[in-house]
Motif scaffolding. Structure first.
Motif, mmCIF file in Angstrom:
data_model
loop_
_atom_site.group_PDB
_atom_site.id
_atom_site.type_symbol
_atom_site.label_atom_id
_atom_site.label_comp_id
_atom_site.label_asym_id
_atom_site.label_seq_id
_atom_site.Cartn_x
_atom_site.Cartn_y
_atom_site.Cartn_z
ATOM 1 N N ASP A 26 -42.323 -62.738 54.645
ATOM 2 C CA ASP A 26 -41.542 -63.940 54.370
ATOM 3 C C ASP A 26 -40.811 -64.330 55.649
ATOM 4 O O ASP A 26 -40.569 -63.502 56.531
ATOM 5 C CB ASP A 26 -40.585 -63.764 53.184
ATOM 6 N N LYS B 205 -37.754 -72.429 47.378
ATOM 7 C CA LYS B 205 -37.869 -71.875 48.725
ATOM 8 C C LYS B 205 -36.608 -72.263 49.479
ATOM 9 O O LYS B 205 -36.230 -73.435 49.492
ATOM 10 C CB LYS B 205 -39.112 -72.418 49.422
ATOM 11 N N LYS C 285 -39.113 -76.074 44.856
ATOM 12 C CA LYS C 285 -40.368 -76.221 45.585
ATOM 13 C C LYS C 285 -41.295 -77.167 44.818
ATOM 14 O O LYS C 285 -41.550 -76.974 43.643
ATOM 15 C CB LYS C 285 -41.023 -74.848 45.747
#
Length: 190
Positions: free
Chosen positions: A7, A115, A120
């Motif tokens: 990530d 996000k 998102k």
């Protein structure tokens, strides 16, 4: 320089721990050191590591992190392409340098609802009402960026009047309306 992170935030933290503590950004097609506000010679920079984190079908959403050293000063920093757009806005030679040895990893967040604290929006939702979403550029009311800097662009849901995270495939869609900030006289998308 391989990394085992999947990530953006943990990747950034990993590179900062390795001494990449400067923040670079592309502004008006130029590479800029944010601490000094100075333009750098992008073609003279050394790209030490390049990581692309993809999620969704056909890499529907992607972010890139570049660990860069300035050979003239020895400064090391990060260039974060959270929206996967640098290939469109960088000088061609610098773009090629960024892409030359980029490692691609899946993020495993392909159906997460948010996000960086923003809802998102996936391509399938955009397809239902493409006129509902705009890409705002340079607005002063953007929420805080989790990387410590500031967002330069963000999606905006005109129906909900909220900022959203538009996946990369939407940002690249020619139907997406781009709305640069026009000062306090700017009329809302209501």
């Amino acid at each position: 320089m391989n990394t085992q992170v999947t990530d953006v935030i943990s990747a950034v933290q990993s590179y900062v721990a390795k001494g990449y503590d400067r923040e670079y950004r592309v502004k008006d097609g130029h590479l800029v050191d944010l601490e000094f506000g100075s333009k750098l010679d992008a073609c003279s920079m050394r790209v030490d590591a390049a990581l692309r984190l993809e999620s969704g079908d056909d890499a529907e959403d992607a972010s890139n992190i570049y660990a860069i050293t300035d050979p003239k000063t020895g400064h090391k920093g990060l260039l974060i392409d959270a929206f996967d757009v640098f290939d469109e806005i960088c000088h061609a030679d610098f773009s090629e340098q960024l892409l030359a040895h980029r490692e691609t990893l899946p993020t495993g967040d392909q159906d997460v609802p948010s996000k960086h604290g923003l809802r998102k929006v996936y391509k399938r939702e955009f397809e239902q009402e493409p006129e509902r979403y705009v890409l705002r550029e340079g607005f002063p009311d953007f929420p805080a960026c989790p990387f410590g800097g500031a967002f330069s662009i963000l999606g905006f849901d005109t129906a909900e009047q909220t900022y959203v995270w538009l996946v990369t495939s939407i940002i690249r869609d020619p139907r997406l309306i781009r709305a640069p900030y026009q000062g306090e006289d700017f009329v809302s998308d209501e």
